[in-house]
Enzyme design. Structure first.
Site, PDB file in Angstrom:
ATOM      1  N   ARG A  61       0.816  -1.219   0.000  1.00  0.00           N
ATOM      2  CA  ARG A  61       0.000   0.000   0.000  1.00  0.00           C
ATOM      3  C   ARG A  61       0.849   1.268   0.000  1.00  0.00           C
ATOM      4  O   ARG A  61       0.379   2.344  -0.368  1.00  0.00           O
ATOM      5  CB  ARG A  61      -1.014  -0.015   1.151  1.00  0.00           C
ATOM      6  CG  ARG A  61      -2.152  -1.012   0.916  1.00  0.00           C
ATOM      7  CD  ARG A  61      -3.185  -0.964   2.032  1.00  0.00           C
ATOM      8  NE  ARG A  61      -2.663  -1.421   3.294  1.00  0.00           N
ATOM      9  CZ  ARG A  61      -2.638  -2.692   3.698  1.00  0.00           C
ATOM     10  NH1 ARG A  61      -3.128  -3.639   2.928  1.00  0.00           N
ATOM     11  NH2 ARG A  61      -2.142  -3.027   4.868  1.00  0.00           N
ATOM     12  N   GLU A  98       2.122  -6.013  13.366  1.00  0.00           N
ATOM     13  CA  GLU A  98       1.014  -6.146  14.310  1.00  0.00           C
ATOM     14  C   GLU A  98       0.399  -7.534  14.235  1.00  0.00           C
ATOM     15  O   GLU A  98      -0.084  -8.064  15.222  1.00  0.00           O
ATOM     16  CB  GLU A  98      -0.044  -5.073  14.004  1.00  0.00           C
ATOM     17  CG  GLU A  98      -1.022  -4.840  15.127  1.00  0.00           C
ATOM     18  CD  GLU A  98      -2.088  -3.811  14.756  1.00  0.00           C
ATOM     19  OE1 GLU A  98      -1.991  -3.161  13.702  1.00  0.00           O
ATOM     20  OE2 GLU A  98      -3.033  -3.679  15.548  1.00  0.00           O
TER      21      GLU A  98
HETATM   22  P1  AMP Z   1       3.555  -2.116  11.922  1.00  0.00           P
HETATM   23  O1  AMP Z   1       4.793  -2.783  11.451  1.00  0.00           O
HETATM   24  O2  AMP Z   1       2.936  -2.783  13.106  1.00  0.00           O
HETATM   25  O3  AMP Z   1       3.762  -0.628  12.134  1.00  0.00           O
HETATM   26  O4  AMP Z   1       2.472  -2.293  10.764  1.00  0.00           O
HETATM   27  C1  AMP Z   1       2.458  -1.464   9.666  1.00  0.00           C
HETATM   28  C2  AMP Z   1       2.185  -2.199   8.383  1.00  0.00           C
HETATM   29  O5  AMP Z   1       1.156  -3.173   8.532  1.00  0.00           O
HETATM   30  C3  AMP Z   1       1.715  -1.249   7.316  1.00  0.00           C
HETATM   31  O6  AMP Z   1       2.281  -1.645   6.070  1.00  0.00           O
HETATM   32  C4  AMP Z   1       0.196  -1.396   7.315  1.00  0.00           C
HETATM   33  O7  AMP Z   1      -0.303  -1.383   6.005  1.00  0.00           O
HETATM   34  C5  AMP Z   1      -0.074  -2.728   7.975  1.00  0.00           C
HETATM   35  N1  AMP Z   1      -1.025  -2.613   9.115  1.00  0.00           N
HETATM   36  C6  AMP Z   1      -0.738  -2.889  10.413  1.00  0.00           C
HETATM   37  N2  AMP Z   1      -1.797  -2.713  11.204  1.00  0.00           N
HETATM   38  C7  AMP Z   1      -2.796  -2.295  10.399  1.00  0.00           C
HETATM   39  C8  AMP Z   1      -4.149  -1.902  10.635  1.00  0.00           C
HETATM   40  N3  AMP Z   1      -4.695  -1.924  11.859  1.00  0.00           N
HETATM   41  N4  AMP Z   1      -4.884  -1.506   9.574  1.00  0.00           N
HETATM   42  C9  AMP Z   1      -4.338  -1.479   8.323  1.00  0.00           C
HETATM   43  N5  AMP Z   1      -3.075  -1.838   8.046  1.00  0.00           N
HETATM   44  C10 AMP Z   1      -2.288  -2.241   9.060  1.00  0.00           C
END
Ligand code: AMP
Length: 174
Positions: A61, A98
């Site tokens: 994205r 996450e």
């Molecule tokens: P993080 O590494 O936990 O900061 O997660 C960020 C990545 O995971 C990004 O590329 C987001 O597109 C995706 N992502 C994580 N959590 C979500 C969420 N709650 N909604 C949408 N995309 C998420």
């Protein structure tokens, strides 16, 4: 058009892709031309005077606005991709996100020490993905790194993981 309208245009999907995760679906924001234009213009305005030479977009994205921002900033676009997608020599970095864990890769000839880099992704959650991307970009000894997100999930404090290492700015917060 204002930021509150942009905020409302993001669809919330409860318990996706697994229970307890509230997924922010940016497709409902990006599908509206007026909103998409407002978002890209607002982010561009924030970075237009910083001499950005490369926008690094994180798969997948992060490619959408990343490409638009590169064009607006008159900068090059560099993809950071999931494993096995890049055809030439790569640097590789594993990270936790996450909902699971993954690895990111970048071409070894993508950046150089003169570059001023804007890393872009759609969303900052725990900060694991962005930290891995920053670590990858650091390997090139670039002169400056900035990180930008369309959305930041404040309650996950991803900012704490990366804010001390690079300046971070997100357009909207939940
Ligand atoms: P993080 O590494 O936990 O900061 O997660 C960020 C990545 O995971 C990004 O590329 C987001 O597109 C995706 N992502 C994580 N959590 C979500 C969420 N709650 N909604 C949408 N995309 C998420």
């Amino acid at each position: 058009m204002d930021l509150e309208q942009v905020r409302k245009s993001v669809r919330n999907i409860p318990d996706y892709p697994k229970p307890g995760i509230h997924f922010k679906d940016v497709s409902t924001a990006y599908q509206n031309g007026e909103i998409f234009n407002f978002i890209s213009q607002a982010i561009y305005e924030n970075y237009k005077n910083l001499g950005i030479t490369k926008v690094v977009g994180i798969e997948s994205r992060g490619f959408i606005l990343g490409g638009v921002l590169a064009e607006k900033l008159n900068a090059g676009f560099i993809p950071i991709r999931k494993p096995g997608k890049l055809p030439a020599k790569i640097y590789s970095q594993s990270y936790d996100l996450e909902y699971g864990s993954d690895t990111l890769e970048i071409h070894q000839d993508a950046l150089n020490s003169n570059d001023i880099v804007l890393i872009h992704d759609d969303l900052l959650a725990t900060g694991g993905t962005a930290s891995a991307a920053i670590d990858l970009v650091r390997r090139f000894g670039v002169s400056q790194i900035y990180a930008n997100f369309f959305i930041e999930l404040d309650f996950l404090n991803g900012i704490n993981k990366i804010n001390n290492s690079v300046p971070v700015w997100s357009l909207i917060h939940f």
